[in-house]
Design an enzyme around this catalytic site. Sequence first.
Site, PDB file in Angstrom:
ATOM      1  N   LYS A 297      24.275 -23.913  -0.709  1.00 23.62           N
ATOM      2  CA  LYS A 297      24.788 -22.840  -1.572  1.00 23.62           C
ATOM      3  C   LYS A 297      24.850 -23.233  -3.049  1.00 23.62           C
ATOM      4  O   LYS A 297      24.731 -22.388  -3.928  1.00 23.62           O
ATOM      5  CB  LYS A 297      26.182 -22.411  -1.098  1.00 23.62           C
ATOM      6  CG  LYS A 297      26.221 -21.854   0.320  1.00 23.62           C
ATOM      7  CD  LYS A 297      25.766 -20.412   0.389  1.00 23.62           C
ATOM      8  CE  LYS A 297      25.896 -19.851   1.804  1.00 23.62           C
ATOM      9  NZ  LYS A 297      25.284 -18.513   1.914  1.00 23.62           N
TER      10      LYS A 297
ATOM     11  N   GLU B  46      32.058 -13.591  -3.032  1.00 25.78           N
ATOM     12  CA  GLU B  46      32.496 -13.385  -1.652  1.00 25.78           C
ATOM     13  C   GLU B  46      32.171 -14.671  -0.899  1.00 25.78           C
ATOM     14  O   GLU B  46      31.324 -15.441  -1.333  1.00 25.78           O
ATOM     15  CB  GLU B  46      31.721 -12.229  -1.024  1.00 25.78           C
ATOM     16  CG  GLU B  46      30.347 -12.590  -0.444  1.00 25.78           C
ATOM     17  CD  GLU B  46      29.320 -13.043  -1.473  1.00 25.78           C
ATOM     18  OE1 GLU B  46      29.523 -12.774  -2.667  1.00 25.78           O
ATOM     19  OE2 GLU B  46      28.312 -13.674  -1.094  1.00 25.78           O
TER      20      GLU B  46
ATOM     21  N   SER C 237      21.159 -26.611   6.634  1.00 31.41           N
ATOM     22  CA  SER C 237      21.695 -25.999   5.417  1.00 31.41           C
ATOM     23  C   SER C 237      23.077 -26.485   5.020  1.00 31.41           C
ATOM     24  O   SER C 237      23.483 -26.323   3.875  1.00 31.41           O
ATOM     25  CB  SER C 237      21.711 -24.472   5.583  1.00 31.41           C
ATOM     26  OG  SER C 237      22.460 -24.117   6.730  1.00 31.41           O
TER      27      SER C 237
END
Lengths: 332, 258
Positions: free
Chosen positions: A19, A41, A298
């Site tokens: 991210k 969010e 990830s």
Amino acid sequence: MGLRLLLKREDLNHTGSHKINNVLGQALLAVRMGKTRLVAETGAGQHGVATATAAALLGLECVVYMGEVDMERQALNVFRMQLLGAEVRSAVSGSRTLKDAINEAMRDWVATVESSHYCLGSVMGPHPYPWMVRELHRVIGDEAREQCRQLLGSDPDVVTACVGGGSNAIGIFSGFVDGDAALVGVEPAGGAAIGRGVPGVVHGSKSFLMQDEHGQVLEAESISAGLDYPGIGPEHSHLAAIGRARYESVTDDEVVAAFELLSRTEGIIPALEPAHALAWVSRARGELAGQSVLLNLSGRGDKDVDQMMGRLAPDGGSSGGGSSNGDDGRSG
Amino acid sequence: MSTEPGALEAALRARRSQGGKALVPYLTGGLGDWQAGLAAAADAGADAIEVGIPFSDPVIDGPVIQEANDRALADGITPLAVLDALGRLDIGVPLAVMTYYNIVFRFGLERFASVLAERGVAAAILPDLPLEETGPWAEAADAAGVETVLLAAPTASDERLGRICARTRGFVYGVGLLGVTGVREELASSAVVMAGRLKQVTDVPVLVGVGVGTPEQAEEVCRVADGAVVGTAMVRRMMDEGPAAVGELVGRFRRALD
Ligand SMILES: Cc1ncc(COP(=O)(O)O)c(C=O)c1O
């Protein structure tokens, strides 16, 4: 497993997942636009933690919306965001998960657009987000392609990644979409936008969406807060529609088994999200025999350890054979 | 563009040409005894009424209208049920449905437009459909004789306001503030500014909504605007006290504007 599995280690990034690639780009853009506040969010909390980190680094105010349900199951990340100076606000409408956190972030943003940038965490939302977020994550695919060429002398046969909104998947796919590698996105069975959805328009883009016959958006349901989303980024819908990528789904039980498998065999505790991709590889191992498979790892699983402790028996790590008992009745 | 104005625009122009200000209350379809609420609003002097078709993810709405949507959905309301009920209603004022684009998209654009026309609904308001994406819906609506009311946000440039006003039908919906629906203590200064900017670029009736919550605020914005849309205050009344109280509130707005 009878195949060559390569892990793209996005879990080793600062803040623990892919991210941060997207967040740093958007936060710099926010500063450039003269914004002083980031709104985000978050589902699993990884995007929220990354946003809070960038805000701390760049001296921006930060408010993160998170579904009430997710605040409970990812309590560690709530505290991390707070440590980083962010305010975490609970989204109490609808399913109280990622979709509702997005609604709340959008409502905040329309009221504060003059000072705030909405740092959207996946390849979704209105233009230019899907494009911008993909470009900020294409570093995953660019790096992986170069590393594959060094290791394999070619692209891998298969590239796979988990798909919530689809940012880590689109990032790794973008390094290979022009080549021959098969691209496989893996959705949770309870949030399979492509598997169970039909075209719809929500959150500013047209894409596959889980909805009822009247167009009301359905609530996704997944063990993984980060994939608990009834839609999917529009570029994935496009890749599916033109047949360039395919999308599979796995059950929560398969995910738990994969989570344990990677922990025990490689010494890597994965986040529950990429454990979805591994669960598919594990299920499809027959079909994949002898092939090279690149999997986007990830994120790391620290945030999920608490939730898994509740789900697996107290000594769940010794149940043997890498398979979970898969008893939903025991989940916390 | 030079076609005859539809029923909604005709009613609002008539009000304006008599020197009056238009009052358009909003109620959520499927919320309690909503049809009685619409009748009460019409009786109390509404020029037109906006009727919400509930959606699971009403992103332009604040907590009160969100709750109204949730309650109506929990009671099992469907888009077609709202439209069928409107078709049976005879309350003497033009109706505009307000909903989110996915409802229309799922229903089918042409089918939605023709069902609106068949049920006698004059107009549609789709706040999450931006100008650039309006084409296919607006064509279907035009063909069916349904007016498409476009929203204009305070952040829009004058050039964009011009394009919005050129494409809107019925009226142009000036968004009174940056934010979601809900009652505020005071009228935002942006509401009057918005009305003034729109009046400069269009002859279409200019109504301001979002953040107009009291008769005083409506009166204030209508010193410049041609009318006001009042949502949350009506819905709150509907939820707390029912249709008669909605009629009473509409009456108070009416007197403030007259
Ligand atoms: C580690 C990890 N992977 C994947 C995701 C899902 O997001 P996306 O589908 O956008 O990659 C999340 C979301 O929280 C995550 O934390």
